[in-house]
Scaffold this motif. Structure first.
Motif, mmCIF file in Angstrom:
data_model
loop_
_atom_site.group_PDB
_atom_site.id
_atom_site.type_symbol
_atom_site.label_atom_id
_atom_site.label_comp_id
_atom_site.label_asym_id
_atom_site.label_seq_id
_atom_site.Cartn_x
_atom_site.Cartn_y
_atom_site.Cartn_z
ATOM 1 N N ARG A 95 0.824 -1.208 0.000
ATOM 2 C CA ARG A 95 0.000 0.000 0.000
ATOM 3 C C ARG A 95 0.857 1.257 0.000
ATOM 4 O O ARG A 95 0.520 2.261 -0.637
ATOM 5 C CB ARG A 95 -0.939 -0.012 1.214
ATOM 6 N N GLU A 96 1.977 1.218 0.700
ATOM 7 C CA GLU A 96 2.903 2.360 0.687
ATOM 8 C C GLU A 96 3.372 2.667 -0.729
ATOM 9 O O GLU A 96 3.428 3.824 -1.155
ATOM 10 C CB GLU A 96 4.120 2.083 1.578
ATOM 11 N N ARG A 97 3.718 1.612 -1.465
ATOM 12 C CA ARG A 97 4.239 1.821 -2.826
ATOM 13 C C ARG A 97 3.143 2.355 -3.753
ATOM 14 O O ARG A 97 3.397 3.176 -4.632
ATOM 15 C CB ARG A 97 4.824 0.528 -3.389
ATOM 16 N N LEU A 98 1.910 1.864 -3.565
ATOM 17 C CA LEU A 98 0.803 2.408 -4.356
ATOM 18 C C LEU A 98 0.619 3.886 -4.063
ATOM 19 O O LEU A 98 0.323 4.691 -4.975
ATOM 20 C CB LEU A 98 -0.496 1.650 -4.058
ATOM 21 N N ARG A 99 0.771 4.282 -2.826
ATOM 22 C CA ARG A 99 0.634 5.697 -2.459
ATOM 23 C C ARG A 99 1.747 6.554 -3.045
ATOM 24 O O ARG A 99 1.594 7.773 -3.166
ATOM 25 C CB ARG A 99 0.616 5.841 -0.930
ATOM 26 N N GLU A 100 2.868 5.904 -3.387
ATOM 27 C CA GLU A 100 3.959 6.633 -4.051
ATOM 28 C C GLU A 100 3.734 6.742 -5.550
ATOM 29 O O GLU A 100 4.550 7.315 -6.269
ATOM 30 C CB GLU A 100 5.288 5.918 -3.788
ATOM 31 N N GLY A 101 2.618 6.153 -6.050
ATOM 32 C CA GLY A 101 2.273 6.300 -7.452
ATOM 33 C C GLY A 101 2.678 5.143 -8.340
ATOM 34 O O GLY A 101 2.539 5.229 -9.567
ATOM 35 N N GLU A 102 3.172 4.053 -7.773
ATOM 36 C CA GLU A 102 3.587 2.918 -8.589
ATOM 37 C C GLU A 102 2.373 2.115 -9.058
ATOM 38 O O GLU A 102 1.334 2.094 -8.392
ATOM 39 C CB GLU A 102 4.545 2.018 -7.804
ATOM 40 N N ASP A 103 2.534 1.424 -10.198
ATOM 41 C CA ASP A 103 1.470 0.534 -10.660
ATOM 42 C C ASP A 103 1.520 -0.762 -9.863
ATOM 43 O O ASP A 103 2.457 -1.008 -9.097
ATOM 44 C CB ASP A 103 1.629 0.249 -12.158
ATOM 45 N N THR A 104 0.511 -1.617 -10.076
ATOM 46 C CA THR A 104 0.358 -2.816 -9.255
ATOM 47 C C THR A 104 1.583 -3.715 -9.299
ATOM 48 O O THR A 104 2.112 -4.125 -8.254
ATOM 49 C CB THR A 104 -0.880 -3.615 -9.714
ATOM 50 N N ARG A 105 2.063 -4.062 -10.486
ATOM 51 C CA ARG A 105 3.176 -5.000 -10.588
ATOM 52 C C ARG A 105 4.448 -4.438 -9.966
ATOM 53 O O ARG A 105 5.171 -5.152 -9.258
ATOM 54 C CB ARG A 105 3.410 -5.372 -12.044
ATOM 55 N N SER A 106 4.728 -3.181 -10.238
ATOM 56 C CA SER A 106 5.923 -2.568 -9.646
ATOM 57 C C SER A 106 5.809 -2.502 -8.129
ATOM 58 O O SER A 106 6.781 -2.745 -7.406
ATOM 59 C CB SER A 106 6.132 -1.163 -10.220
ATOM 60 N N ALA A 107 4.608 -2.175 -7.658
ATOM 61 C CA ALA A 107 4.404 -2.079 -6.210
ATOM 62 C C ALA A 107 4.573 -3.443 -5.543
ATOM 63 O O ALA A 107 5.143 -3.548 -4.454
ATOM 64 C CB ALA A 107 3.022 -1.515 -5.918
ATOM 65 N N LEU A 109 -5.419 -9.481 -8.294
ATOM 66 C CA LEU A 109 -6.548 -8.671 -7.821
ATOM 67 C C LEU A 109 -6.375 -7.189 -8.136
ATOM 68 O O LEU A 109 -7.353 -6.469 -8.348
ATOM 69 C CB LEU A 109 -6.726 -8.864 -6.311
ATOM 70 N N GLY A 110 -5.122 -6.746 -8.160
ATOM 71 C CA GLY A 110 -4.873 -5.341 -8.472
ATOM 72 C C GLY A 110 -5.564 -4.405 -7.494
ATOM 73 O O GLY A 110 -5.632 -4.657 -6.282
ATOM 74 N N LYS A 111 -6.151 -3.349 -8.019
ATOM 75 C CA LYS A 111 -6.814 -2.355 -7.170
ATOM 76 C C LYS A 111 -8.111 -2.893 -6.568
ATOM 77 O O LYS A 111 -8.615 -2.339 -5.590
ATOM 78 C CB LYS A 111 -7.090 -1.089 -7.969
ATOM 79 N N ALA A 112 -8.647 -3.971 -7.146
ATOM 80 C CA ALA A 112 -9.865 -4.561 -6.588
ATOM 81 C C ALA A 112 -9.623 -5.139 -5.192
ATOM 82 O O ALA A 112 -10.573 -5.376 -4.441
ATOM 83 C CB ALA A 112 -10.374 -5.667 -7.512
ATOM 84 N N LEU A 113 -8.343 -5.340 -4.842
ATOM 85 C CA LEU A 113 -7.997 -5.875 -3.533
ATOM 86 C C LEU A 113 -8.606 -5.039 -2.410
ATOM 87 O O LEU A 113 -9.014 -5.569 -1.376
ATOM 88 C CB LEU A 113 -6.466 -5.928 -3.388
ATOM 89 N N PRO A 137 -14.455 -2.373 -0.947
ATOM 90 C CA PRO A 137 -14.988 -1.172 -1.615
ATOM 91 C C PRO A 137 -14.338 0.139 -1.182
ATOM 92 O O PRO A 137 -14.819 1.206 -1.527
ATOM 93 C CB PRO A 137 -16.450 -1.199 -1.185
ATOM 94 N N SER A 138 -13.240 0.040 -0.386
ATOM 95 C CA SER A 138 -12.591 1.268 0.079
ATOM 96 C C SER A 138 -12.001 2.046 -1.096
ATOM 97 O O SER A 138 -11.442 1.469 -2.035
ATOM 98 C CB SER A 138 -11.473 0.917 1.063
ATOM 99 N N LYS A 139 -12.131 3.368 -1.035
ATOM 100 C CA LYS A 139 -11.554 4.246 -2.059
ATOM 101 C C LYS A 139 -10.481 5.155 -1.467
ATOM 102 O O LYS A 139 -9.994 6.053 -2.147
ATOM 103 C CB LYS A 139 -12.656 5.080 -2.703
ATOM 104 N N LYS A 140 -10.126 4.896 -0.204
ATOM 105 C CA LYS A 140 -9.177 5.781 0.462
ATOM 106 C C LYS A 140 -7.825 5.107 0.718
ATOM 107 O O LYS A 140 -7.018 5.631 1.476
ATOM 108 C CB LYS A 140 -9.768 6.254 1.794
ATOM 109 N N TYR A 141 -7.601 3.964 0.068
ATOM 110 C CA TYR A 141 -6.348 3.270 0.332
ATOM 111 C C TYR A 141 -5.134 4.034 -0.184
ATOM 112 O O TYR A 141 -4.008 3.798 0.250
ATOM 113 C CB TYR A 141 -6.389 1.857 -0.265
ATOM 114 N N LEU A 142 -5.353 4.952 -1.151
ATOM 115 C CA LEU A 142 -4.240 5.747 -1.674
ATOM 116 C C LEU A 142 -3.988 7.015 -0.866
ATOM 117 O O LEU A 142 -3.024 7.737 -1.125
ATOM 118 C CB LEU A 142 -4.510 6.130 -3.136
ATOM 119 N N VAL A 143 -4.846 7.272 0.107
ATOM 120 C CA VAL A 143 -4.720 8.491 0.901
ATOM 121 C C VAL A 143 -3.912 8.201 2.155
ATOM 122 O O VAL A 143 -4.244 7.293 2.926
ATOM 123 C CB VAL A 143 -6.113 9.032 1.295
#
Length: 716
Positions: free
Chosen positions: A270-282, A345-349, A352-358
Motif C-alpha cells: 500500500r505504501e508503494r501504491l501511495r507513491e504512485g507505482e502501478d500494481t506489478r511494480s508495487a 486482484l490489483g486495485k480490486a484488492l 470497496p474502500s476508495k481511500k487506500y491511496l490516501v
C-alpha cells in the motif's frame, strides 16, 4: 533475491497460483490422517524408570492387562446415601451392561472372586457405589478406535437406569482419553471460529476491504491443509507422536502468523501504491523491501521450534517439527502465493474502500516516534523498567504436573465421576500404581510379600500387595494405592521420593525394582522438563542470535534484541503467575507453560523486533541520524506491528475459550506476551536502545550506511 522473487510473482502470478493448487491437491489426497494420542507415556524415552516398568510389565505378562479401563460410579440424583435396593439395582445394571463391553473393555471385576455375581462396591459412607472394569487384552486405553466402547457403555448405562433414582458416570483411563479427544475437538471448533471472526473484524477495521478480510482465511486455509498433511507424513516417517492439543495450537499459529506475514507485505504494498507505482511494480518493490524481514522472521520462528527436537519429551519433539513445518509452508506462501494473488486482484484488492491511496492523517505513531527520537533514554528506562518489575514476579512461578486437571474441563463426565470416587472412596484407587520386582533368578512369594509390606510403609502409600508373578517366577508385579489423587502434585512428590526410595531399599539382594504407573510417568516428566529447560532454551536463543547477526550484519544488535525478548519472556511468565497464582489463587501453573511462552514469545517477538530494526536500518541508509531513523521507523513500521500484534494476540487469546486450564493459561500468557513484544519491546525498547547506541549498534559492520551498489529508492 527478494526483488527477483517479487518480479516473478508479479509477472507470472497464474503459474504460482496453479502450482500451489496442484501441490495442495496432491498433499490432501495422498497424505495420511494426522492422529493424536493422550497417552503421556508415549512421550517419554525408554531410559526413564516408568517406561522401563511398563516394558517389564508387557514382557512378563504379555497375555494380561491389569490396567483399569473404566470405573462406573453410581449415586442418587437427590444426593442421599444409597439404600440396599439402590445397590441391588446398580448390581443388576452392571450384570446387564457387562455382557457386552466392546472390544476395548474386559469383564467387570467382582468384589470377591468367590462370589462373582456381586459387581458393585459401596463406599464406606454409602454415598456412592462403584464397579471396576479392566482393559481388554491388547487395548491401550488411549487409541481413538477404542473409544467406541466408552460411548456404548455410557449409552447402555443411561438406558438401563432410565426411570430409576440412580445416576452413573464413567471414568478411568479409556473414558478420560475419550473425553480428552472430545474436549480437544470442541476446543478446535470454538477456537477456530473465534480466531476467524477476530481476524475478519480486525482486518475490516484496518483496511475497510471485503477481499482483504477474506484473503487470510482462504490462503491460510490452503496452507493449513498442506501443513497438516506434511506433518502427518513426518510423524509417520520419523515415528513422532502428536499430542491431543496439537491441532488447536496449529490452527492458532497458522492463522496468527499467516495473517501477520500477509500484513507485513500489504502495508508495504500500500505504501508503494501511495507513491504512485502501478500494481506489478508495487508488488515487486514491496516484496523486495519486506521479503528479507519476513524471511528472517520466519526463519527465527522455524529454528526456535526446531530446537525442540533436542527435547527428551516426545510431546515437544513432535510439536516442534510440526510447528516448524507449518511456519515454513506459511512463509513460502507469504513470499510467493500472496504476491501472486495481490497482483491478480490489483486495485480490486481494496474494494470497496476508495481511500487506500490516501495517507492517513492520524499522527499517533508519528508523535510517538518523534518523542522517542527526542528522548530515547526515557523510553528505554520506562519500557525496560516495566518488563523488569514483571520479570521479578516470575520467580514465584510454581509448576504443577497434574495433567489430568489441566487437560479437561471440570464438567465432563470422567472428571465429575473421578471427583465423586476420590471424595468418597480413595484417591489412589482410581489409578493404582505398580512396581515390577525382577531378577534373573526366581523370586519367592514370601520375598515379594515382604517387599510389598516395606513399600506399604512408605509415606503417601495407602496399601501395597503382590498381584501376580510371571510364568517363570523371575518377575513379580506389586500393586500399590496412594493416599492422594495419582495425578496430583502431592502424589507426584510421594512417588518421586518416598515410594521410589522405599522400593529401591526394599528390593532383595539380586533383584531390581521399577516403579510404574501414571504417577511415576509424571515424575519422569518433571525430570525430563528440567533437563529440557537447560538445553532447549539456550540453543533456541543462540540460533536466533545467529540469524539476527546474519540479517543485520552486526554482533551488537542481536545481543540487546535477545535481551529484549528475554525480558519479554520473563515479564510474560511474571504476569501470568500474578494473574493465575497470586490473584486467581491457583496452587500452580502447568509445567509445560514456560517452554511454550519461551518459544512463542521469543520466536514471534523476534518477528516484530526484526521488522522494526530492518525499517530502522533502512531509514539510516537513507541518511537519517540514529534518533531520526528511530523516529521514522516507529512512524512507518509502528502501524504494521500494532495491527499484526493485535491480531496475533487476539488469535492466541482465543485459546482461552478451549475449556481447560492449560489452554486458558496458555492463551492468556501468549496473548499478553505478544502484546508486550509488539507494543513494548519492538515499539519502544528496541528502537530506543538502537537510537542510544547509534552507529555502535551495527558493529563491526556498517549496516546503517548506504551501500554503494544499492539502488536509489523513494523514501518508504
Amino acid at each position: 533475491m527478494f526483488g527477483a522473487l517479487g518480479r516473478v510473482a508479479s509477472r507470472r502470478p497464474w503459474f504460482i497460483i496453479a502450482g500451489w493448487v496442484v501441490f495442495a491437491g496432491l498433499v490432501i489426497s495422498l497424505a495420511p490422517t494426522l492422529e493424536a494420542t493422550t497417552d503421556q507415556s508415549e512421550f517419554l524415552p525408554s531410559d526413564y524408570e516408568s517406561i522401563q516398568a511398563a516394558e517389564l510389565q508387557a514382557e512378563a505378562f504379555p497375555d494380561t492387562n491389569s490396567t483399569v479401563g473404566a470405573i462406573v460410579v453410581f449415586d442418587r440424583a437427590d444426593g442421599s446415601p444409597l439404600s440396599a435396593e439402590d445397590l441391588g439395582t446398580a448390581n443388576q445394571v452392571m450384570s446387564q451392561v457387562g455382557a457386552d463391553l466392546g472390544q476395548a473393555l474386559d469383564r467387570v471385576q467382582p468384589i470377591d472372586p468367590s462370589n462373582p455375581d456381586v459387581l458393585v462396591t459401596p463406599s464406606q459412607n454409602q454415598q456412592i457405589g462403584f464397579s471396576i472394569i479392566g482393559l481388554a487384552e491388547g487395548a491401550t486405553g488411549y487409541a481413538p478406535e477404542e473409544f467406541e466402547s466408552v460411548t456404548d457403555l455410557r449409552a447402555d448405562l443411561g438406558a438401563a437406569l432410565d426411570g430409576t433414582d440412580l445416576e452413573a458416570g464413567v471414568t478411568g483411563a479409556l473414558a478420560q482419553g475419550y473425553d480428552s479427544q472430545e474436549a480437544s475437538g470442541n476446543a478446535l471448533a470454538i477456537v477456530g471460529a473465534a480466531t476467524i471472526l477476530l481476524i475478519v473484524v480486525l482486518l475490516a477495521l484496518i483496511f475497510r476491504s471485503v477481499i482483504i478480510t477474506l484473503m487470510p482465511i482462504v490462503i491460510v486455509g490452503v496452507v493449513s491443509s498442506i501443513a497438516t498433511g506434511l506433518i502427518a507424513w513426518a510423524n509417520d516417517v520419523f515415528d513422532l507422536k502428536a499430542s491431543s492439543d496439537v491441532e488447536v495450537i496449529l490452527l492458532v499459529v497458522l492463522y496468527g502468523i499467516g495473517t501477520d506475514y500477509i500484513l507485513f507485505f500489504l502495508f508495504r504494498y500500500r505504501e508503494r501504491l501511495r507513491e504512485g507505482e502501478d500494481t506489478r511494480s508495487a508488488v515487486a518493490h514491496a516484496l523486495e523491501r519486506a521479503g528479507e524481514a519476513i524471511a528472517s522472521a520466519g526463519g527465527a520462528v522455524i529454528v526456535a521450534f526446531m530446537a525442540l527436537i533436542l527435547s527428551s519429551l516426545g510431546i515437544f519433539r513432535s510439536i516442534g517439527p510440526a510447528l516448524a513445518i507449518a511456519v515454513a509452508v506459511t512463509l513460502l506462501a507469504a513470499l510467493t502465493l500472496v504476491p501472486a494473488v495481490v497482483t491478480l486482484l490489483g486495485k480490486a484488492l481494496f474494494w470497496p474502500s476508495k481511500k487506500y491511496l490516501v495517507e492517513p492523517t492520524g499522527a499517533r505513531f508519528a508523535a510517538i516516534g518523534a518523542a522517542l527520537g527526542r528522548h530515547p533514554g526515557r523510553f528505554a528506562i520506562a519500557s525496560g523498567g516495566v518488563l523488569t518489575i514483571l520479570a521479578v514476579i516470575a520467580f514465584s512461578f510454581s509448576p504443577t504436573f497434574d495433567l489430568g486437571d489441566s487437560g479437561l474441563p471440570d464438567d465432563v463426565e470422567s472428571v465429575v465421576a473421578t471427583d465423586k470416587f476420590t471424595e468418597n472412596v480413595s484417591a489412589g484407587a482410581s489409578d493404582p500404581g505398580y512396581i515390577m520386582l525382577t531378577s534373573e533368578a526366581q523370586i519367592s512369594r514370601d520375598d515379594a510379600a515382604a517387599f510389598a509390606e516395606q513399600v506399604a510403609g512408605a509415606r503417601g502409600v495407602a496399601s501395597a500387595q503382590p498381584a501376580q508373578a510371571s510364568a517363570d517366577g523371575t518377575t513379580w508385579q506389586i500393586t500399590f494405592l496412594l493416599d492422594e489423587n495419582p495425578s496430583s502434585d502431592a502424589a507426584i512428590k510421594d512417588v518421586e521420593g518416598p515410594v521410589r526410595d522405599a522400593a529401591a531399599a526394599a528390593a532383595p539382594s539380586g533383584t531390581q525394582a521399577f516403579v510404574g504407573g501414571t504417577t511415576s510417568i509424571f515424575v519422569d516428566f518433571q525430570q525430563a522438563m528440567s533437563r529440557d529447560y537447560s538445553v532447549v532454551f539456550p540453543v533456541a536463543a543462540l540460533v536466533i542470535m545467529v540469524i539476527l547477526a546474519l540479517l543485520l550484519r552486526s554482533l551488537v544488535a542481536p545481543i540487546y534484541l535477545m535481551v529484549s525478548v528475554g525480558l519479554g519472556f520473563a515479564a510474560t511468565l511474571g504476569m501470568t503467575t500474578l494473574v493465575f497464582q497470586h490473584i486467581g489463587g491457583a496452587d500452580g501453573l502447568i509445567f509445560l507453560l514456560p517452554i511454550y511462552i519461551y518459544l512463542f514469545v521469543v520466536a514471534l517477538g523476534t518477528d516484530y523486533n526484526i521488522l522494526m530494526v530492518a525499517r530502522l536500518r533502512e531509514e539510516s541508509r537513507e541518511g537519517k541520524s540514529p534518533h531520526d531513523a528511530a523516529a521514522l521507523a516507529v512512524r512507518h513500521a509502528g502501524p504494521t506491528i500494532a495491527a499484526a500484534g493485535v491480531i496475533l494476540a487476539g488469535t492466541f487469546a482465543s485459546l482461552m475459550l478451549g475449556g481447560n486450564s492449560l489452554l486458558v493459561s496458555m492463551g492468556f500468557a501468549l496473548s499478553f506476551g505478544i502484546l508486550v513484544a509488539a507494543f513494548v519491546m519492538s515499539m519502544f525498547f528496541t528502537p530506543a536502545i538502537t537510537a542510544l547506541l547509534g552507529h555502535k549498534a551495527w558493529w563491526p559492520g556498517s549496516g546503517d550506511e548506504k551501500r554503494a551498489d544499492e539502488p536509489e529508492l523513494a523514501d518508504a
